[in-house]
Structures are given as C-alpha cells and as structure tokens.
Scaffold this motif. Sequence first.
Motif, PDB file in Angstrom:
ATOM      1  N   ARG A 126      44.342 -29.007 -63.392  1.00 18.93           N
ATOM      2  CA  ARG A 126      43.478 -29.674 -64.373  1.00 18.93           C
ATOM      3  C   ARG A 126      42.005 -29.524 -64.004  1.00 18.93           C
ATOM      4  NH1 ARG A 126      41.522 -31.151 -69.087  1.00 18.93           N
ATOM      5  NH2 ARG A 126      40.049 -32.855 -68.836  1.00 18.93           N
ATOM      6  N   HIS A 127      41.657 -29.800 -62.749  1.00 17.80           N
ATOM      7  CA  HIS A 127      40.259 -29.801 -62.315  1.00 17.80           C
ATOM      8  C   HIS A 127      39.955 -28.490 -61.588  1.00 17.80           C
ATOM      9  CE1 HIS A 127      41.336 -34.085 -62.783  1.00 17.80           C
ATOM     10  NE2 HIS A 127      40.130 -34.151 -63.313  1.00 17.80           N
ATOM     11  N   THR A 128      39.467 -27.524 -62.332  1.00 20.31           N
ATOM     12  CA  THR A 128      39.082 -26.247 -61.736  1.00 20.31           C
ATOM     13  C   THR A 128      37.788 -26.443 -60.955  1.00 20.31           C
ATOM     14  OG1 THR A 128      38.135 -25.687 -63.893  1.00 20.31           O
ATOM     15  CG2 THR A 128      40.281 -24.746 -63.350  1.00 20.31           C
ATOM     16  N   PHE A 129      37.688 -25.757 -59.831  1.00 17.41           N
ATOM     17  CA  PHE A 129      36.642 -26.022 -58.843  1.00 17.41           C
ATOM     18  C   PHE A 129      35.338 -25.331 -59.228  1.00 17.41           C
ATOM     19  CE2 PHE A 129      35.151 -25.458 -54.246  1.00 17.41           C
ATOM     20  CZ  PHE A 129      34.669 -26.750 -54.158  1.00 17.41           C
ATOM     21  N   THR A 130      34.438 -26.078 -59.858  1.00 14.50           N
ATOM     22  CA  THR A 130      33.198 -25.495 -60.389  1.00 14.50           C
ATOM     23  C   THR A 130      32.297 -24.939 -59.291  1.00 14.50           C
ATOM     24  OG1 THR A 130      32.227 -27.720 -60.416  1.00 14.50           O
ATOM     25  CG2 THR A 130      33.193 -26.925 -62.461  1.00 14.50           C
ATOM     26  N   LEU A 131      32.346 -25.531 -58.096  1.00 15.99           N
ATOM     27  CA  LEU A 131      31.488 -25.060 -57.007  1.00 15.99           C
ATOM     28  C   LEU A 131      31.753 -23.594 -56.673  1.00 15.99           C
ATOM     29  CD1 LEU A 131      29.313 -26.026 -54.982  1.00 15.99           C
ATOM     30  CD2 LEU A 131      31.165 -26.569 -53.393  1.00 15.99           C
ATOM     31  N   ALA A 132      32.995 -23.162 -56.851  1.00 16.93           N
ATOM     32  CA  ALA A 132      33.364 -21.769 -56.583  1.00 16.93           C
ATOM     33  C   ALA A 132      33.433 -20.928 -57.858  1.00 16.93           C
ATOM     34  CB  ALA A 132      34.712 -21.717 -55.870  1.00 16.93           C
ATOM     35  N   GLY A 133      33.143 -21.532 -59.017  1.00 17.15           N
ATOM     36  CA  GLY A 133      33.219 -20.798 -60.276  1.00 17.15           C
ATOM     37  C   GLY A 133      34.624 -20.656 -60.815  1.00 17.15           C
ATOM     38  N   GLU A 134      35.549 -21.471 -60.313  1.00  8.70           N
ATOM     39  CA  GLU A 134      36.931 -21.388 -60.794  1.00  8.70           C
ATOM     40  C   GLU A 134      37.021 -21.686 -62.290  1.00  8.70           C
ATOM     41  OE1 GLU A 134      41.399 -23.038 -59.554  1.00  8.70           O
ATOM     42  OE2 GLU A 134      39.614 -24.171 -58.950  1.00  8.70           O
ATOM     43  N   ASP A 135      36.144 -22.557 -62.772  1.00  6.11           N
ATOM     44  CA  ASP A 135      36.149 -22.929 -64.189  1.00  6.11           C
ATOM     45  C   ASP A 135      35.785 -21.772 -65.104  1.00  6.11           C
ATOM     46  OD1 ASP A 135      33.567 -23.230 -62.894  1.00  6.11           O
ATOM     47  OD2 ASP A 135      32.832 -24.073 -64.776  1.00  6.11           O
ATOM     48  N   ARG A 136      35.106 -20.760 -64.559  1.00  2.00           N
ATOM     49  CA  ARG A 136      34.711 -19.590 -65.362  1.00  2.00           C
ATOM     50  C   ARG A 136      35.787 -18.508 -65.374  1.00  2.00           C
ATOM     51  NH1 ARG A 136      30.015 -20.662 -62.344  1.00  2.00           N
ATOM     52  NH2 ARG A 136      30.328 -18.801 -61.045  1.00  2.00           N
ATOM     53  N   VAL A 137      36.787 -18.642 -64.514  1.00  2.00           N
ATOM     54  CA  VAL A 137      37.814 -17.607 -64.374  1.00  2.00           C
ATOM     55  C   VAL A 137      39.183 -18.090 -64.855  1.00  2.00           C
ATOM     56  CG1 VAL A 137      38.999 -16.076 -62.747  1.00  2.00           C
ATOM     57  CG2 VAL A 137      36.575 -16.631 -62.407  1.00  2.00           C
ATOM     58  N   TYR A 138      39.499 -19.343 -64.525  1.00  3.34           N
ATOM     59  CA  TYR A 138      40.833 -19.869 -64.783  1.00  3.34           C
ATOM     60  C   TYR A 138      40.785 -20.953 -65.860  1.00  3.34           C
ATOM     61  CZ  TYR A 138      42.038 -17.516 -60.416  1.00  3.34           C
ATOM     62  OH  TYR A 138      42.230 -16.577 -59.441  1.00  3.34           O
ATOM     63  N   GLN A 139      41.715 -20.907 -66.768  1.00  3.38           N
ATOM     64  CA  GLN A 139      41.815 -21.914 -67.818  1.00  3.38           C
ATOM     65  C   GLN A 139      42.366 -23.220 -67.243  1.00  3.38           C
ATOM     66  OE1 GLN A 139      43.097 -20.862 -71.990  1.00  3.38           O
ATOM     67  NE2 GLN A 139      44.892 -22.037 -71.382  1.00  3.38           N
ATOM     68  N   SER A 140      41.738 -24.315 -67.601  1.00  2.02           N
ATOM     69  CA  SER A 140      42.138 -25.619 -67.095  1.00  2.02           C
ATOM     70  C   SER A 140      43.404 -26.110 -67.774  1.00  2.02           C
ATOM     71  CB  SER A 140      41.007 -26.622 -67.330  1.00  2.02           C
ATOM     72  OG  SER A 140      41.389 -27.920 -66.946  1.00  2.02           O
ATOM     73  N   GLY A 141      44.240 -26.821 -67.014  1.00  2.00           N
ATOM     74  CA  GLY A 141      45.440 -27.421 -67.575  1.00  2.00           C
ATOM     75  C   GLY A 141      45.131 -28.704 -68.318  1.00  2.00           C
ATOM     76  N   ASP A 193      42.046 -31.454 -57.718  1.00  2.17           N
ATOM     77  CA  ASP A 193      42.585 -32.615 -58.430  1.00  2.17           C
ATOM     78  C   ASP A 193      42.552 -33.868 -57.554  1.00  2.17           C
ATOM     79  OD1 ASP A 193      43.294 -31.300 -60.846  1.00  2.17           O
ATOM     80  OD2 ASP A 193      45.252 -30.734 -60.055  1.00  2.17           O
ATOM     81  N   LEU A 194      42.609 -33.686 -56.246  1.00  4.57           N
ATOM     82  CA  LEU A 194      42.660 -34.809 -55.311  1.00  4.57           C
ATOM     83  C   LEU A 194      41.450 -35.724 -55.430  1.00  4.57           C
ATOM     84  CD1 LEU A 194      44.031 -36.206 -52.857  1.00  4.57           C
ATOM     85  CD2 LEU A 194      42.875 -34.543 -51.382  1.00  4.57           C
ATOM     86  N   ARG A 195      40.329 -35.178 -55.860  1.00 12.41           N
ATOM     87  CA  ARG A 195      39.090 -35.972 -55.958  1.00 12.41           C
ATOM     88  C   ARG A 195      39.054 -36.879 -57.188  1.00 12.41           C
ATOM     89  NH1 ARG A 195      34.794 -34.868 -52.616  1.00 12.41           N
ATOM     90  NH2 ARG A 195      34.999 -33.036 -51.273  1.00 12.41           N
ATOM     91  N   PHE A 196      40.048 -36.813 -58.049  1.00  8.92           N
ATOM     92  CA  PHE A 196      39.987 -37.502 -59.330  1.00  8.92           C
ATOM     93  C   PHE A 196      41.163 -38.476 -59.469  1.00  8.92           C
ATOM     94  CE2 PHE A 196      37.827 -33.479 -59.504  1.00  8.92           C
ATOM     95  CZ  PHE A 196      36.581 -33.858 -59.984  1.00  8.92           C
ATOM     96  N   PRO A 197      40.961 -39.732 -59.061  1.00 11.96           N
ATOM     97  CA  PRO A 197      42.072 -40.691 -58.998  1.00 11.96           C
ATOM     98  C   PRO A 197      42.650 -41.077 -60.355  1.00 11.96           C
ATOM     99  CG  PRO A 197      39.971 -41.773 -58.538  1.00 11.96           C
ATOM    100  CD  PRO A 197      39.708 -40.295 -58.538  1.00 11.96           C
ATOM    101  N   LEU A 214      56.495 -39.707 -55.300  1.00 14.98           N
ATOM    102  CA  LEU A 214      55.777 -38.777 -54.432  1.00 14.98           C
ATOM    103  C   LEU A 214      54.670 -38.077 -55.214  1.00 14.98           C
ATOM    104  CD1 LEU A 214      55.317 -36.954 -51.937  1.00 14.98           C
ATOM    105  CD2 LEU A 214      57.260 -35.565 -52.713  1.00 14.98           C
ATOM    106  N   LEU A 215      53.449 -38.195 -54.715  1.00 15.72           N
ATOM    107  CA  LEU A 215      52.306 -37.455 -55.230  1.00 15.72           C
ATOM    108  C   LEU A 215      52.054 -36.318 -54.257  1.00 15.72           C
ATOM    109  CD1 LEU A 215      49.974 -37.317 -57.327  1.00 15.72           C
ATOM    110  CD2 LEU A 215      48.681 -38.851 -55.828  1.00 15.72           C
ATOM    111  N   LEU A 216      52.028 -35.098 -54.761  1.00 19.72           N
ATOM    112  CA  LEU A 216      52.045 -33.919 -53.902  1.00 19.72           C
ATOM    113  C   LEU A 216      50.880 -32.999 -54.249  1.00 19.72           C
ATOM    114  CD1 LEU A 216      55.274 -31.855 -53.239  1.00 19.72           C
ATOM    115  CD2 LEU A 216      53.152 -30.714 -53.865  1.00 19.72           C
ATOM    116  N   TYR A 217      50.128 -32.566 -53.228  1.00 24.30           N
ATOM    117  CA  TYR A 217      49.004 -31.647 -53.438  1.00 24.30           C
ATOM    118  C   TYR A 217      49.206 -30.372 -52.629  1.00 24.30           C
ATOM    119  CZ  TYR A 217      46.471 -35.574 -55.500  1.00 24.30           C
ATOM    120  OH  TYR A 217      46.087 -36.632 -56.301  1.00 24.30           O
ATOM    121  N   VAL A 218      48.944 -29.227 -53.280  1.00 26.90           N
ATOM    122  CA  VAL A 218      48.858 -27.947 -52.571  1.00 26.90           C
ATOM    123  C   VAL A 218      47.393 -27.538 -52.587  1.00 26.90           C
ATOM    124  CG1 VAL A 218      51.201 -27.356 -53.262  1.00 26.90           C
ATOM    125  CG2 VAL A 218      49.285 -26.498 -54.616  1.00 26.90           C
ATOM    126  N   ALA A 219      46.908 -26.915 -51.511  1.00 29.31           N
ATOM    127  CA  ALA A 219      45.454 -26.752 -51.408  1.00 29.31           C
ATOM    128  C   ALA A 219      45.025 -25.545 -50.596  1.00 29.31           C
ATOM    129  CB  ALA A 219      44.845 -28.019 -50.804  1.00 29.31           C
TER     130      ALA A 219
END
Length: 258
Positions: A111-126, A146-150, A161-166
């Motif tokens: 859902r939250h594409t990482f704007t600092l790395a430009g992920e939002d310009r390459v990958y479509q958000s869920g 996504d972890l930064r957005f409670p 279980l809340l699970l994050y891959v990173a």
Amino acid sequence: MNDRLNIALVQTPLVWEDPEANRSRIGKKLDALAPNVDLIVLPEMFTTGFTMSPGNIKADDGRTTIEWMGQWAEKKGAALVGSIANNSQGVYTNRLFFVPPAGEVRFYDKRHTFTLAGEDRVYQSGKKRLTVTYRGFRICPMICYDLRFPVWARNTDDYDLLLYVANWPKARIDAWDALLKARAIENVAYCVGANRIGTDENGHVYNGHSAAYDCLGEQIAFSDREEIIYATLYKDHIAQTRNKLKFLQDRDRFNLEW
C-alpha cells in the motif's frame, strides 16, 4: 484448529537483480530448515533486492518464483510468504505472495510505496488489505514501509498475527525495532518482521533485526546476523490476553477512503 504456529524468518543477503541466484541461495537454507515449521517468511523483494528497475527482470519470472514457492511449500509442508517485483502485463507492483502447501495462493500489493527511493514512481500502490486464515491463525501480511502507518495495520478484524517483510536499512533500524513492538502492543497481536541482511547495489547496508513480538510487546525472537530465526506463536496466549485486557473493544471506529 491448531493451538500453535511455528514460524521461520529467513534473514539472508540478496543478490542484486538475480532471481535465479536468490532462489538457489534461499533453497539451500530451506533444505536445512528445522522440522515442523508451519510458516516460512522471506524478505521483501527476495528475488532481486529493493530494485527500482523491475524491467531488468524477465517478465515471466514472477510465475517462476510462485511455482518455486509452491514446490518448497509442498516439500516442507509449510506456507511461504514474501514479496517480489511483480510484472503484470507491464504494470509493476511490489507484490507479496502467500503460498500454502495446499490451497489457494493469495497476494497483497504494498500500500505505502517508499517515496524516498522513488518506489511510488515505479510500482503501483495496492488498495486492499489481505487477511489469511491458515492453520487456525488469522494472518495479516504487509510490506516494509507499511510499518510506519498504524491506521493501515489497525486490528479491525481480529487477526492474530501482523507480519512484515522488509528491506529496512541499518540507518533507520531503531525505527524498525520500535514500530514492530508498537504494532504488537496496540493491536494486541503477535507482530513479526523478516528483514534482509548485507549490502545492496546502491550501497545501503542492512543489519537484519528480524524479530517476533507477542501481543504484550515482549520480544520472543531476534537476530542481527545471517540465519533462520524460529519462534512459536500460541493461540491461547492471544485469547487469554484479550480476555483479560479488553483493549481492542475500546478501539476507534472509523471508515477510510483511498
């Protein structure tokens, strides 16, 4: 219904934009996996590293990776979960796949594409969250930033279980540690994070800190080196905690529009 879930977090270096090499490396680790594991958690973009050039990867490699995950799921009798740089007819997503040893393959787009790395310009958000019921546990998988957005992770459907891959870098690892613990406490749920280790093509250093926290925020597993980290989650621990501490009953009720 199972009363426990045995998980394995695969904390590994990743070969830059080389899916075949990464599948081979991770496969060797899975070969040495301890018995009776129910859920195997791989890092974000585990076949490529955190690339902003998904066009460098073969268009059909996603299919190859899903088949590979299915083969290992069947071999180990455990579900595999992890994300890849997915290509769907030229539309790129950072897509997490949940692949059980039998049954339907499910997916979640970051859902939250990482704007600092430009992920939002390459990958479509869920746009949609995913909750999977697996061996008696309700699991909500998410991806890295996504972890930064409670609000996005709020436990509105009683997951266990809340699970994050990173791919979470060493430079901001204190935030990773704090937020994993916070998500466990505020959602009265187990919270698990699987991070990579090593240095990527852009010079970003990753020091792991893959970990598991129980629903009171107690750390039950942790590592900062290359290895597989094991933890066991207990269904009755969740039930007893929520019965005694009815914090989720007081959660805010709201609707979100995206």
